[in-house]
Design a protein around this motif. Sequence first.
Motif, mmCIF file in Angstrom:
data_model
loop_
_atom_site.group_PDB
_atom_site.id
_atom_site.type_symbol
_atom_site.label_atom_id
_atom_site.label_comp_id
_atom_site.label_asym_id
_atom_site.label_seq_id
_atom_site.Cartn_x
_atom_site.Cartn_y
_atom_site.Cartn_z
ATOM 1 N N GLY A 13 54.098 2.603 -41.536
ATOM 2 C CA GLY A 13 54.577 3.796 -40.819
ATOM 3 C C GLY A 13 55.156 3.449 -39.465
ATOM 4 N N ALA A 14 55.101 4.413 -38.559
ATOM 5 C CA ALA A 14 55.640 4.202 -37.201
ATOM 6 C C ALA A 14 54.975 2.982 -36.582
ATOM 7 C CB ALA A 14 55.356 5.433 -36.351
ATOM 8 N N LEU A 48 64.696 7.965 -37.853
ATOM 9 C CA LEU A 48 64.256 7.778 -39.244
ATOM 10 C C LEU A 48 64.798 8.846 -40.197
ATOM 11 C CD1 LEU A 48 62.426 5.870 -40.870
ATOM 12 C CD2 LEU A 48 60.513 7.416 -40.389
ATOM 13 N N ILE A 49 64.929 10.085 -39.717
ATOM 14 C CA ILE A 49 65.280 11.175 -40.641
ATOM 15 C C ILE A 49 66.642 10.942 -41.314
ATOM 16 C CG2 ILE A 49 65.780 13.659 -40.819
ATOM 17 C CD1 ILE A 49 63.554 14.105 -38.743
ATOM 18 N N PRO A 50 67.740 10.702 -40.545
ATOM 19 C CA PRO A 50 69.024 10.460 -41.218
ATOM 20 C C PRO A 50 69.030 9.192 -42.058
ATOM 21 C CG PRO A 50 69.271 10.331 -38.816
ATOM 22 C CD PRO A 50 67.882 10.804 -39.093
ATOM 23 N N LEU A 75 52.161 4.155 -45.675
ATOM 24 C CA LEU A 75 51.470 5.173 -44.875
ATOM 25 C C LEU A 75 52.435 5.833 -43.898
ATOM 26 C CD1 LEU A 75 48.193 3.234 -43.974
ATOM 27 C CD2 LEU A 75 48.477 5.012 -45.714
ATOM 28 N N GLY A 76 52.231 7.119 -43.652
ATOM 29 C CA GLY A 76 53.028 7.833 -42.660
ATOM 30 C C GLY A 76 54.514 7.703 -42.953
ATOM 31 N N LEU A 85 52.140 15.903 -37.482
ATOM 32 C CA LEU A 85 52.457 16.243 -38.865
ATOM 33 C C LEU A 85 53.576 15.314 -39.314
ATOM 34 C CD1 LEU A 85 52.384 20.141 -38.824
ATOM 35 C CD2 LEU A 85 50.856 18.626 -40.107
ATOM 36 N N PRO A 86 53.688 15.035 -40.621
ATOM 37 C CA PRO A 86 54.788 14.177 -41.088
ATOM 38 C C PRO A 86 56.121 14.780 -40.655
ATOM 39 C CG PRO A 86 53.232 14.608 -42.851
ATOM 40 C CD PRO A 86 52.849 15.504 -41.708
ATOM 41 N N ALA A 87 56.897 14.034 -39.880
ATOM 42 C CA ALA A 87 58.080 14.626 -39.257
ATOM 43 C C ALA A 87 59.382 14.045 -39.780
ATOM 44 C CB ALA A 87 58.007 14.451 -37.742
ATOM 45 N N ALA A 88 59.292 13.183 -40.790
ATOM 46 C CA ALA A 88 60.523 12.624 -41.367
ATOM 47 C C ALA A 88 60.720 13.184 -42.778
ATOM 48 C CB ALA A 88 60.477 11.097 -41.363
#
Length: 188
Positions: free
Chosen positions: A60-61, A75-77, A98-99, A129-132
């Motif tokens: 994860g992060a 991370l999102i795009p 994870l994450g 909260l999971p943000a991606a």
Amino acid sequence: MAQYTRVAGSVGLITLQNPPVNALSAMVRQGIVDTMERALSAPEVKSLVICGQKETFCGGADIREFGTKMSGPPLIPLIHAIEASTKPVVAAIEGVALGGGLELALGCHYRISHSKAKLGLPEVTLGLLPAAAGSQRLPRLIGVPAALDLITTGRHVTAAEALQLGIVDQVTDHSTVDAAVKFALSVA
Ligand SMILES: CC/C=C/CC(=O)SCCNC(=O)CCNC(=O)[C@H](O)C(C)(C)COP(=O)(O)OP(=O)(O)OC[C@H]1O[C@@H](n2cnc3c(N)ncnc32)[C@H](O)[C@@H]1OP(=O)(O)O
């Protein structure tokens, strides 16, 4: 960072490299962007596999970057670009996803897991909260009740439970990368 190799003739293999758990540092995110572009622009590459070095997918992060100025591609795009890929992308999950690591795997079209792997969205244990988009992709994949359980408890699931829930498509006791490459060849 992320290493790019071509295997089995037509599969682009992207290997996340950031010891000890291949966390999503700025350099790893940039590496994923660069290697995805390379694989997508190569006509001989028909499908992709994303794995992590040293038998762990991604923790994860990168907690070493917490409290520092954000740099590198978000991370999102990046995950959206994987999901939008015209070439099928398979996550080869060993160790942990994870994450943000599981969110990355959820953006892939298929997930192959080693039998000893652990998967989860532990963000809640950090007050997050999971943000991606894991909070959208997971319920779409396994339904709202099961996804809410994982998101609100942050518990890790075994590969066997992940298969039963529908988070992963296949579980192997052998080389996860080999199984993922074989799978990638079959869906190209
Ligand atoms: C970018 C978008 C944001 C998304 C949100 C997130 O991703 S939040 C972060 C989600 N990830 C986690 O909460 C994982 C936290 N880590 C763990 O649960 C455990 O460390 C583990 C991965 C299950 C491994 O457990 P184990 O008991 O085998 O080992 P250790 O806990 O001793 O850890 C070994 C070393 O790995 C380092 N480490 C673990 N996680 C991270 C991480 N996310 N980033 C960077 N480094 C990580 C840990 O610090 C240990 O390092 P040492 O140098 O050996 O002390």
